[in-house]
Design a protein around this motif. Structure first.
Motif, mmCIF file in Angstrom:
data_model
loop_
_atom_site.group_PDB
_atom_site.id
_atom_site.type_symbol
_atom_site.label_atom_id
_atom_site.label_comp_id
_atom_site.label_asym_id
_atom_site.label_seq_id
_atom_site.Cartn_x
_atom_site.Cartn_y
_atom_site.Cartn_z
ATOM 1 N N LEU A 141 -18.714 27.581 1.757
ATOM 2 C CA LEU A 141 -17.874 26.230 2.031
ATOM 3 C C LEU A 141 -17.517 25.259 3.429
ATOM 4 O O LEU A 141 -17.936 24.089 3.163
ATOM 5 N N ASP A 142 -17.467 26.650 3.985
ATOM 6 C CA ASP A 142 -16.978 25.439 5.407
ATOM 7 C C ASP A 142 -18.266 25.029 6.135
ATOM 8 O O ASP A 142 -18.855 23.944 6.405
ATOM 9 N N HIS A 143 -19.492 25.809 5.824
ATOM 10 C CA HIS A 143 -21.448 24.815 5.562
ATOM 11 C C HIS A 143 -21.002 24.303 5.827
ATOM 12 O O HIS A 143 -21.369 22.985 6.257
ATOM 13 N N THR A 144 -20.351 23.810 3.974
ATOM 14 C CA THR A 144 -20.956 22.146 3.336
ATOM 15 C C THR A 144 -19.991 21.388 3.609
ATOM 16 O O THR A 144 -20.162 20.369 4.465
ATOM 17 N N LEU A 145 -18.546 21.854 3.872
ATOM 18 C CA LEU A 145 -17.241 20.560 4.279
ATOM 19 C C LEU A 145 -17.765 20.767 5.402
ATOM 20 O O LEU A 145 -17.555 19.029 6.278
ATOM 21 N N ASP A 146 -18.428 21.217 6.846
ATOM 22 C CA ASP A 146 -18.590 20.554 7.981
ATOM 23 C C ASP A 146 -19.555 19.440 8.073
ATOM 24 O O ASP A 146 -19.446 18.675 8.758
ATOM 25 N N LYS A 147 -20.612 19.046 6.492
ATOM 26 C CA LYS A 147 -21.664 17.895 6.311
ATOM 27 C C LYS A 147 -21.101 16.744 6.044
ATOM 28 O O LYS A 147 -22.033 15.776 5.973
ATOM 29 N N LEU A 148 -19.868 17.158 5.885
ATOM 30 C CA LEU A 148 -18.736 16.149 4.822
ATOM 31 C C LEU A 148 -17.289 14.728 5.770
ATOM 32 O O LEU A 148 -17.180 15.854 6.201
ATOM 33 N N LEU A 149 -18.446 13.859 4.572
ATOM 34 C CA LEU A 149 -16.730 13.164 5.304
ATOM 35 C C LEU A 149 -16.114 12.594 3.522
ATOM 36 O O LEU A 149 -17.007 11.611 2.846
ATOM 37 N N ILE A 150 -14.943 13.612 3.665
ATOM 38 C CA ILE A 150 -14.170 12.849 1.917
ATOM 39 C C ILE A 150 -13.279 11.479 2.172
ATOM 40 O O ILE A 150 -12.538 11.998 2.303
ATOM 41 N N LYS A 151 -13.215 10.966 1.219
ATOM 42 C CA LYS A 151 -11.962 10.133 0.843
ATOM 43 C C LYS A 151 -11.449 10.587 -0.763
ATOM 44 O O LYS A 151 -12.578 10.177 -1.171
ATOM 45 N N MET A 152 -10.122 10.509 -0.458
ATOM 46 C CA MET A 152 -9.427 10.867 -2.297
ATOM 47 C C MET A 152 -8.483 9.491 -2.308
ATOM 48 O O MET A 152 -7.742 9.951 -1.598
ATOM 49 N N VAL A 153 -8.933 9.457 -3.723
ATOM 50 C CA VAL A 153 -7.804 8.280 -4.048
ATOM 51 C C VAL A 153 -7.015 8.903 -4.514
ATOM 52 O O VAL A 153 -7.746 8.860 -5.978
ATOM 53 N N PRO A 154 -6.065 9.220 -4.874
ATOM 54 C CA PRO A 154 -5.195 10.469 -5.840
ATOM 55 C C PRO A 154 -4.611 10.113 -6.999
ATOM 56 O O PRO A 154 -4.463 10.439 -8.615
ATOM 57 N N MET A 155 -4.280 9.219 -6.686
ATOM 58 C CA MET A 155 -3.632 8.392 -7.698
ATOM 59 C C MET A 155 -3.865 6.878 -7.782
ATOM 60 O O MET A 155 -2.797 5.741 -7.530
ATOM 61 N N GLU A 156 -4.476 6.837 -8.503
ATOM 62 C CA GLU A 156 -5.478 5.074 -8.579
ATOM 63 C C GLU A 156 -4.821 3.760 -8.882
ATOM 64 O O GLU A 156 -4.247 2.842 -8.448
ATOM 65 N N ASN A 157 -3.738 4.492 -10.162
ATOM 66 C CA ASN A 157 -2.467 3.884 -11.272
ATOM 67 C C ASN A 157 -1.200 4.276 -11.443
ATOM 68 O O ASN A 157 -1.128 4.870 -12.457
ATOM 69 N N ILE A 158 -0.953 4.653 -10.459
ATOM 70 C CA ILE A 158 0.256 4.433 -10.175
ATOM 71 C C ILE A 158 1.425 3.740 -11.076
ATOM 72 O O ILE A 158 2.304 4.355 -12.292
ATOM 73 N N ASN A 159 0.852 2.230 -10.972
ATOM 74 C CA ASN A 159 2.651 1.801 -12.072
ATOM 75 C C ASN A 159 1.778 2.114 -13.337
ATOM 76 O O ASN A 159 2.646 2.012 -14.010
ATOM 77 N N GLY A 160 0.415 2.046 -14.010
ATOM 78 C CA GLY A 160 0.540 2.448 -15.144
ATOM 79 C C GLY A 160 0.757 4.152 -15.638
ATOM 80 O O GLY A 160 1.181 4.172 -16.854
ATOM 81 N N ARG A 161 1.153 4.846 -15.226
ATOM 82 C CA ARG A 161 0.903 6.455 -14.522
ATOM 83 C C ARG A 161 2.631 6.324 -15.068
ATOM 84 O O ARG A 161 3.374 6.988 -16.059
ATOM 85 N N ARG A 162 3.366 5.021 -14.209
ATOM 86 C CA ARG A 162 5.067 4.946 -14.182
ATOM 87 C C ARG A 162 5.505 4.617 -15.140
ATOM 88 O O ARG A 162 6.253 5.384 -16.190
ATOM 89 N N ILE A 163 4.588 4.008 -16.658
ATOM 90 C CA ILE A 163 4.667 3.783 -17.475
ATOM 91 C C ILE A 163 4.936 5.066 -18.347
ATOM 92 O O ILE A 163 5.484 5.125 -19.346
ATOM 93 N N VAL A 164 3.836 5.808 -18.144
ATOM 94 C CA VAL A 164 3.469 7.329 -19.440
ATOM 95 C C VAL A 164 4.515 7.490 -19.039
ATOM 96 O O VAL A 164 5.066 8.333 -20.041
ATOM 97 N N GLU A 165 5.361 7.967 -17.946
ATOM 98 C CA GLU A 165 6.828 8.932 -17.142
ATOM 99 C C GLU A 165 7.954 8.088 -18.128
ATOM 100 O O GLU A 165 8.355 9.039 -18.546
ATOM 101 N N ALA A 166 7.603 6.824 -18.675
ATOM 102 C CA ALA A 166 8.700 6.828 -18.689
ATOM 103 C C ALA A 166 8.368 6.991 -20.156
ATOM 104 O O ALA A 166 10.404 6.613 -21.378
ATOM 105 N N GLY A 167 8.154 7.648 -20.726
ATOM 106 C CA GLY A 167 7.947 7.491 -22.161
ATOM 107 C C GLY A 167 6.325 7.239 -23.686
ATOM 108 O O GLY A 167 6.233 7.345 -23.957
#
Ligand SMILES: [Zn+2]
Length: 292
Positions: A141-167
């Motif tokens: 895994l390290d060997h592969t990850l050495d070659k990678l640059l990763i950008k991650m967006v964990p929660m693209e739609n937090i406003n929509g998710r808050r509506i879900v969380e409100a019910g």
């Protein structure tokens, strides 16, 4: 921009990165939501959006040697949104001038697909080595990850998710009712036979939504070789285009399809559907509370 899974150029890297990514999706691919607005979200399974982002932020700050955290904000006609972006670069403090292979992973584009952001946290835990995967050699895994640059967006739609969380557990759109996966410029506003104007509201114009504007900015500045957009609700590995019954011609498209077939064989027991969303399963007919 196309839906669900977008790979922007030919690939030649190890597939092990995707082994755990897809393995987790196969095991946990379905959200546990129902149409009832009275069904509470199971907090044993899902963090709140606030707790999840705090956990991710804390994890990033525990690993400044490989993770960084940024917040990007945008606003349009009185509606604001912000998106957190986590960048992974192993050995970032060391001299390493070799160009990295750039991967963009985005989660939580649809508010109700809670499981996807949990997956983001799990991947970050593995990248930071706070968790480990069974049957995966850390050195490999390290060997592969050495070659990678990763950008991650964990929660693209937090406003929509808050509506879900409100019910409103079935909400997939953003905080003002736009489907962020229909707000890009590719065939914007084109209506298929089974178009659902509520679920698939594309907004007033391409890129009208702050979330889409931010994602475009991230994508254009990062210029990823691979972009994986993770959704939940079905076992599938889609490639462009969801709104068409066909996939693009050309070498890149064929390579993309071959890669997905290999992943399906190696890690999904061939259960996943592959191809364009529209062509494989008739995506628009599949839109339901958990999917799409
Ligand atoms: Zn979705």
């Amino acid at each position: 921009m196309a839906h669900l899974l977008l790979l922007s150029s030919p690939l030649s890297i190890s597939l092990c990165f995707f082994a755990w990514l897809q393995g987790f999706l196969v095991v946990h691919g379905n959200t546990n939501l129902t149409h009832s607005s009275f069904t509470p979200i199971n907090r044993d399974l899902y963090h709140s959006s606030g707790d999840l982002m705090e956990e991710i932020k804390a994890l990033v700050f525990r690993h400044p040697d490989r993770l960084t955290f940024d917040t990007i904000k945008s606003r349009n006609k009185g509606y604001s949104a912000e998106i957190a972006v986590v960048t992974y670069c192993r050995r970032s403090q060391e001299t390493d001038d070799r160009p990295k292979f750039r991967i963009l992973l985005s989660f939580g584009q649809h508010g109700r697909e809670l499981i996807t952001s949990e997956l983001a946290l799990r991947i970050l835990s593995i990248l930071s080595k706070e968790q480990f995967l069974p049957n995966l050699d850390p050195a490999s895994l390290d060997h592969t990850l050495d070659k990678l640059l990763i950008k991650m967006v964990p929660m693209e739609n937090i406003n929509g998710r808050r509506i879900v969380e409100a019910g409103d557990l079935c909400e997939r759109r953003n905080g003002r009712g736009v489907d962020l996966n229909r707000n890009w410029s590719v065939d914007w506003g084109k209506k298929e036979k089974d178009y659902d104007p509520y679920e698939e509201n594309p907004g007033t114009a391409p890129f009208s939504e702050p979330e889409t504007q931010i994602m475009r900015k991230v994508a254009m500045s990062f210029d990823p070789h691979i972009w994986v957009n993770i959704h939940s609700g079905m076992e599938a590995l889609f490639m462009p285009y969801d709104h068409k019954n066909t996939t693009p011609d050309g070498v890149s498209s064929h390579q993309m399809k071959s890669l997905l077939e290999e992943l399906n064989h190696l890690h999904c027991q061939r259960r996943c559907m592959i191809g364009s969303g529209g062509g494989s399963v008739g995506l628009n007919n599949q839109l339901n509370c958990a999917g799409g």
